[in-house]
Design a protein around this motif. Structure first.
Motif, short mmCIF file in Angstrom:
data_model
loop_
_atom_site.label_atom_id
_atom_site.label_comp_id
_atom_site.label_asym_id
_atom_site.label_seq_id
_atom_site.Cartn_x
_atom_site.Cartn_y
_atom_site.Cartn_z
N HIS A 61 -4.50 -1.91 -6.69
CA HIS A 61 -3.87 -2.86 -7.62
C HIS A 61 -3.34 -2.12 -8.84
O HIS A 61 -4.04 -1.94 -9.84
N HIS A 63 0.42 -1.47 -11.33
CA HIS A 63 1.78 -1.93 -11.66
C HIS A 63 2.51 -0.86 -12.45
O HIS A 63 2.57 -0.91 -13.67
N LYS A 152 1.60 -10.93 -2.52
CA LYS A 152 0.88 -11.46 -3.68
C LYS A 152 1.60 -12.68 -4.23
O LYS A 152 2.83 -12.68 -4.39
N HIS A 241 -8.28 -9.40 -8.99
CA HIS A 241 -8.91 -9.34 -10.32
C HIS A 241 -9.76 -10.57 -10.67
O HIS A 241 -9.55 -11.23 -11.68
N ASP A 318 -5.81 -3.14 -11.67
CA ASP A 318 -4.73 -3.93 -12.28
C ASP A 318 -4.08 -3.12 -13.41
O ASP A 318 -3.70 -3.67 -14.45
ZN LIG Z 1 -1.84 -7.33 -11.32
#
Ligand SMILES: [Zn+2]
Length: 471
Positions: A61, A63, A152, A241, A318
Motif C-alpha cells: 500500500h 502512493h 481499490k 488501513h 499507506d
Molecule cells: Zn491509501
C-alpha cells in the motif's frame, strides 16, 4: 551468472528459523546450506554473522506521486522506492488511478509510465477504479490479464474517488467473476462530510478536528456494509488501513462466518494516536484517513491483538507523504489546510521505517514473534496479492530479495537521516532496536555499509497472479 553467499546468519521465514547459509545464483535463491558442510565458491560473500536473514519486506500500500488534495504525494517512484530499499522493503504494490471520465486501462498505462525505469525495487499495481461503468467493468478483465489483480474502491471522499453502493456491488460482481480482489477504503464519506461541515461552521479548524469528526463508528459502519456487499457476490475483500476496533469487530465476525475477508493495518495506527493530531497546526503532519485513533478507547491494543490472532493479516504503510513546508517541485502541501483541516492533504510518510518499527516495536517489544513479523511484512502480502512463492519467503527458486538485519544494531529515526523526499518524520527521534545492514534485490546488493549501491531501473514490473492466500 554471479553467485552470492550470505554466510553465518539465522534464516527466518514465516514458519522456520534456522542456521543456514543462503546461496544465490543470479536473481534466485538456489540453496540453503548447513554452515560448514559444503565448500562454496561465490563471487560475493555477505557476512551475516549474528544477524537475521529475512525475506525482503513487501509493502502492498503505497502512493508514489499521487495527485491528491490539490498537490502530489512528495515521493516519486525513484525517491520512494529507494527509501523503501533503505528500510528493508524490496517490493511495493502501488495504486494506479482511474479518475472520473477516464479509462482504467489508460490510468494504469500512465502509472506504468511513471514507474518504468525509475524504481529501485520491484513493483506491482492495484487499480483505483474511480468510475465504475460498463467500459470499466470490461477493462477490469483486461487489467487482471496484465497482472493488476486487485481493485481499490473508496466509500470515502465524495466527489473525488467515491463510489456508491451500486457501483461497489457491480465492481465486486465483476471482480468475483475474474478471481480478483476488491480493496476497500471503508469510511462512510457522506456522513463524515456532514460532520466536517458542521465542525467548520463551529469554527473548529485545527488538525485535531480531522481526528474528531472521522468517527471510528463510521469506519465500522462502512466496513460492515463492504462486507455484506462482498458476501452477496463471493468476492475476496481486503479492507485497507483498518484503524478502528469497530471495523476489526466486523472483520472478525465476517471471518467467523467463513467469508473471504481480510484486512491490513499500518504502523501509524499501531504506534501513534489522536494525541499526535493536537498541538496546533503541527498535527497536520499526522493527518491521514482513517485518522489516528484515541488510545483511551483501546483501538491500538485491539489492532495488536488482531495481528496476533490473524484477524489482521498484513501491515502496510499507506505511504503518501506531503511536506509541511513547500516542496521544491509540488509547492504548498500540508499548509493548504491552514485554517481548514479538511483541506490538509491526507497522508503520511512511512515506507522507509515500516520494517524497523515493527521489528523494534513489535518483536523486540514482545508483541509479536519473529516468524509472525516475517509473515505480516512479507509472506502474507505476497500470497494475498499473487506474488508468492517468487516473493515473500527464502526458499529454493524464490527471488533473492533478502534483508540482513542486525538485532544488536540500533537506529534513530529522523528527518535528518531518512531518505524519503519529505521534510519531517512522524517518528522523529525514536530509537529503534535492530538495524537493516544489507539489502539484496533479486541477487543484487543494493544497500550495504550504509550506502545505496543500486540504480533507478533495477526494479521491474510484477505481473501479479490472483490471490493465493485462501487456497
Ligand atoms: Zn491509501
Amino acid at each position: 551468472m554471479a553467485k552470492t553467499l550470505i554466510k553465518g546468519g539465522t534464516v527466518v521465514t514465516a514458519v522456520e528459523q534456522m542456521e543456514a547459509d543462503v546461496l544465490i545464483d543470479g536473481a534466485e535463491v538456489v540453496a540453503l546450506i548447513r554452515p560448514g558442510t559444503i565448500e562454496i565458491a561465490a563471487e560475493t560473500v555477505v557476512d551475516a554473522k549474528g544477524c537475521l536473514v529475512l525475506p525482503g519486506g513487501i509493502d502492498v500500500h503505497t502512493h508514489m506521486e499521487l495527485p491528491f488534495g490539490g498537490t502530489f504525494a512528495a515521493d516519486t517512484f525513484e525517491t520512494g522506492t529507494r527509501a523503501a530499499a533503505w528500510g528493508g522493503t524490496t517490493t511495493i504494490v502501488d495504486f494506479a488511478v482511474q479518475t472520473k471520465g477516464q479509462s482504467a486501462m489508460e490510468g494504469w498505462e500512465a502509472w506504468m509510465g511513471k514507474a518504468r525505469g525509475n524504481c529501485a525495487i520491484d513493483y506491482g499495481f492495484h487499480m483505483i477504479t474511480g468510475d465504475i461503468n460498463d467500459q470499466t467493468l470490461k477493462e477490469m478483465e483486461l487489467l487482471v490479464r496484465e497482472g493488476v489483480t486487485s481493485f481499490k474502491m473508496f466509500m470515502a471522499y465524495p466527489g473525488v474517488f467515491y463510489s456508491d453502493d451500486g457501483q461497489i456491488l457491480r465492481a465486486m460482481q465483476k471482480a468475483a467473476e475474474d478471481g480478483a480482489t476488491i480493496c476497500m477504503h471503508a469510511e462512510n464519506g457522506i456522513a463524515i462530510d456532514v460532520l466536517v461541515g458542521q465542525a467548520l461552521d463551529r469554527g473548529e479548524t485545527d488538525p485535531i478536528h480531522h481526528g474528531l469528526v472521522r468517527k471510528s463508528l463510521l469506519e465500522g459502519e462502512a466496513t460492515h456494509r463492504a462486507i455484506r456487499l462482498a458476501e452477496l457476490t463471493g468476492v475476496q475483500l481486503y479492507i485497507v488501513h483498518l484503524s478502528a476496533k469497530e471495523a476489526l469487530d466486523e472483520v472478525i465476525s465476517a471471518r467467523d462466518r467463513g467469508l473471504n475477508v481480510y484486512a491490513e493495518t499500518c504502523p501509524q495506527y499501531l504506534f501513534l494516536s489522536l494525541e499526535n493530531l493536537g498541538n496546533g497546526f503541527d498535527g497536520a503532519k499526522y493527518v491521514c484517513s482513517p485518522p489516528l485513533r484515541d488510545e483511551a478507547e483501546g483501538h491500538q491494543e485491539r489492532l495488536w491483538q488482531g495481528l496476533r490472532t490473524n484477524d489482521l493479516q498484513v501491515v502496510s504503510t499507506d505511504h503518501c507523504p506531503f511536506c509541511m513546508g513547500d516542496h521544491p517541485r509540488f509547492g504548498t502541501q500540508k499548509q493548504l489546510g491552514q485554517g481548514d483541516f479538511s483541506k490538509i492533504p491526507n497522508g503520511m510518510p512511512g515506507v522507509e521505517p515500516r520494517m524497523s518499527l515493527l521489528y523494534s516495536g513489535g518483536v523486540v517489544a514482545g508483541r509479536i514473534g519473529l516468524n509472525r513479523f516475517v509473515e505480516i511484512t512479507a509472506t502474507t502480502p505476497a500470497k494475498m496479492f499473487g506474488m508468492y512463492p517468487k516473493k515473500g519467503t527464502i526458499a529454493v527458486g524464490s527471488d533473492a530479495d533478502i534483508v540482513v538485519l542486525d538485532p544488536n544494531g540500533t537506529q534513530r529515526i529522523s528527518v535528518e537521516t531518512h531518505h524519503m523526499d519529505v521534510d519531517y518524520s512522524a517518528y522523529e527521534g525514536w530509537e529503534m532496536s535492530g538495524k537493516v545492514e544489507t539489502v539484496i534485490s533479486k541477487g543484487k546488493v543494493i544497500i550495504s555499509d550504509d550506502q545505496y549501491l543500486g540504480s533507478p531501473g533495477d526494479g521491474e514490473y510484477i505481473a501479479r497472479d490472483t490471490s493465493r492466500y485462501n487456497i
